[in-house]
Every structure is written in C-alpha cells, then in structure tokens.
Enzyme design. Structure first.
Site, short mmCIF file in Angstrom:
data_model
loop_
_atom_site.label_atom_id
_atom_site.label_comp_id
_atom_site.label_asym_id
_atom_site.label_seq_id
_atom_site.Cartn_x
_atom_site.Cartn_y
_atom_site.Cartn_z
N ASP A 1 31.83 50.19 38.30
CA ASP A 1 33.03 49.05 37.76
C ASP A 1 33.44 50.01 36.59
O ASP A 1 32.57 50.75 35.99
CB ASP A 1 32.48 47.38 37.64
CG ASP A 1 32.17 47.03 38.97
OD1 ASP A 1 33.07 47.17 39.81
OD2 ASP A 1 30.75 46.49 38.55
N ASP B 1 34.42 35.35 45.16
CA ASP B 1 33.85 35.12 43.72
C ASP B 1 33.05 33.92 44.29
O ASP B 1 33.68 32.84 44.31
CB ASP B 1 34.32 35.59 42.85
CG ASP B 1 34.32 37.31 42.38
OD1 ASP B 1 34.30 37.77 43.90
OD2 ASP B 1 35.24 37.92 42.28
#
Length: 243
Positions: A130, A9
C-alpha cells in the site's frame, strides 16, 4: 488478459468503502454475503476481501464473515486485514481463505512474513504493498513506513513472492482513475510479477487501460457499488479465471 477481482471491505460485518483509507469517510453498501453471492451469480470466480476492523485493531475481527462467504459460495477468496500473528493467519485459512494478503508484517516483522512464505507457499501468500507518497503504508494506512516501493518489492520477490497487491492510497475510493504509471514502473522492474492493481478504478475504460498497459490483474470495489461498472458487461469482455 487482465484478471478481474471484485472487492469487499468489511466494517462491523457490513460491506463498506472508504475514501483514501479514511475511516471517517465510510459508505455502507449492505451485507458481504449478499454481494459475494451476486458476484458468483454473474460468473465471477475470485473475491478480494479486507477486514478493515482487523486492519485497525491489528488482529482479525471479521473471520465469521469470511467463513460464511467461503462456506456459502464457491468463490476463491483472498483475505487481508489484521493478519499479524500465527494465530491470525491460521484463523484466516481455517475460515476458508485460499490466499491471504499481508502487508504490515512484511514491513515490521520481515522474518515472520518470510516464515509464512516458506510454510504456506508463494501460491497462498500475497504481498500487500500500500503506497502513499512513494512509501509503504502500514496498519490500516494509519502509518507511513520508511520503505520505498521498488526496493521493498525486490527483497521479497528475491525471497520467492510471486503475487503483489499494490494500492495507491491517494486513488483508493476516489473513482479518479488508477495509478497506471506506478503499476507500469513496477512491471518494468519485475516483468514476471503477478501484479494486482488496486485503487481509483471508476469505469470499464479504466480496466481496459490497465489491460492495455499489461497489468496482470485488477481489484475494484467502489465503482461496482456506485453503479459505475456493469458487472455483466465486464465479464463478457474478460476472463475471470482465478490465479
């Protein structure tokens, strides 16, 4: 055999991990290219990369980092975060992404997502799902939609989606163990789906449990950076052949 996908990330060009998607709970672990080169050296073939700046800004920010990784390694990279427009998705592919993960647009602009699915093909498009409190979350996890997980997946699987990356937000970055029950529900409903589980992986035992539960693939990041998973030992146990 479960597919192993280490994750990177990115915020401000650095490799980071958040806790439950909270940008205020950020730990920096160094440069993404250094991590990618290490994954490749050990023998991993696949990488999941998320532009967290992009997710927050609603457009790709760290395409140069993606380009360096795809240029200087042979890793198969799937890239997500901030892909909101035709320009964004083209930028990701031009920077070397083999696949893109798209979530928010599938909620807010379904026709655009379906157009991309038709244009680029199901092998290059990963549907991001998500989940927080059973609902699909969007825009860097800052907003919860009204979409329930299974019906959301159903309409896109019927449209041709083959691969879904499902993150249980309450687990992400917590090292508290993956939401195996949630992933089993998805696989029971859609047994032919290539489901990539994400969130909460803390150990090799967690990966073994996902494998035993029949989950096709897993993304894991924080457990690597916190020294919870021995990547060399893990790769000896499982195949890392990309999709």
């Amino acid at each position: 055999m479960i597919e192993l996908i280490p994750a990177i990330d990115i915020i401000d060009g650095q490799c980071v991990r958040l806790t439950k998607g909270n940008y205020d709970q950020k730990t920096v672990y160094g440069h993404p290219l250094e991590m990618a080169l290490e994954f490749e050296r050990i023998g991993y073939k696949r990488l999941h990369m998320v532009d967290l700046d992009g997710a927050k800004s609603k457009h790709i920010v760290n395409s140069q980092v993606l380009s360096r990784v795809t240029t200087e390694t042979r890793l198969t990279v799937d890239f997500g975060g901030g892909i909101k427009t035709d320009e964004d998705i083209e930028k990701a592919f031009e920077a070397g992404a083999s696949m893109v993960t798209v979530g928010s647009i599938a909620v807010t602009q379904p026709d655009l997502f379906l157009g991309w699915l038709e244009k680029y093909g199901a092998d290059r498009m990963i549907l991001g799902a998500d989940v927080r409190n059973g609902k699909i979350s969007i825009n860097g996890w800052k907003e919860d939609s009204t979409e329930d997980l299974l019906p959301f997946l159903k309409k896109y699987i019927e449209a041709g989606v083959k691969t879904v990356l499902c993150t249980e937000i309450s687990k992400d970055g917590t090292l508290a163990g993956p939401a195996i029950g949630l992933y089993q529900q998805v696989m029971e409903a859609y047994p032919d789906l290539h489901l990539i589980a994400s969130g909460g992986v803390s150990s090799i035992d967690d990966i073994k449990a996902l494998d035993k539960a029949g989950i096709p693939a897993v993304v894991f990041g924080k457990a690597i950076y916190e020294g919870r998973i021995d990547l060399n030992a893990l790769i000896k146990m499982y195949s890392c052949t990309p999709v």
